[in-house]
Write a protein that holds these residues in place. Structure first.
Motif: not given
Length: 137
Positions: A31-36
């Motif tokens: 899963s992608p890491a949070p952007l912010f």
């Protein structure tokens, strides 16, 4: 793509397991890491929520005033009411997906939600000012 892909981001694995130098790879799904940071998502949710509430409130006020006062029922004002109604729909349907995604620290919907977000903005005549921002999440 609406899956949150972006260059330069770090990924993490859901479902346990660790990435060791030896043995099989981690278990779970990538899963992608949070952007912010979570604080930034909270501020964005507050900003987007206030924009949605102000937009909905102001446009409802325009529609009520047009309905209530007979002298405002001119062709020019009807054009402005049409714009106000489409902006109200964007405030209700377009901002909701983004607001909930900010509360969940990333795009919370699947591809269909992303398509609806972009389609509703285009349908309600706001395609130039409101784009599908699920790519940013």
């Amino acid at each position: 793509m609406c899956s949150g892909n972006r260059s330069g981001g770090r990924d993490y694995w859901e479902g346990g397991g660790g990435a060791g130098a030896e043995g099989p790879g981690p278990t779970g799904t990538l899963s992608p890491a949070p952007l912010f940071s979570p604080g930034t998502y909270e501020r964005l949710a507050g900003l987007i929520g206030s924009i949605g509430l102000l937009g909905a409130g102001n446009n409802v006020l325009v529609l009520i005033l047009y309905y209530r006062f007979q002298r405002l029922r001119t062709p020019t004002h009807l054009f402005l009411v049409s714009i106000s109604f489409s902006d109200l729909l964007v405030s209700l349907f377009g901002v909701t997906f983004t607001f909930i995604s900010c509360l969940r620290n990333g795009w919370a919907w699947d591809t269909v939600g992303c398509v609806w977000d972009g389609f509703s903005s285009s349908l309600f005549e706001k395609s130039s000012s409101h784009k599908c921002i699920c790519d940013a999440f």
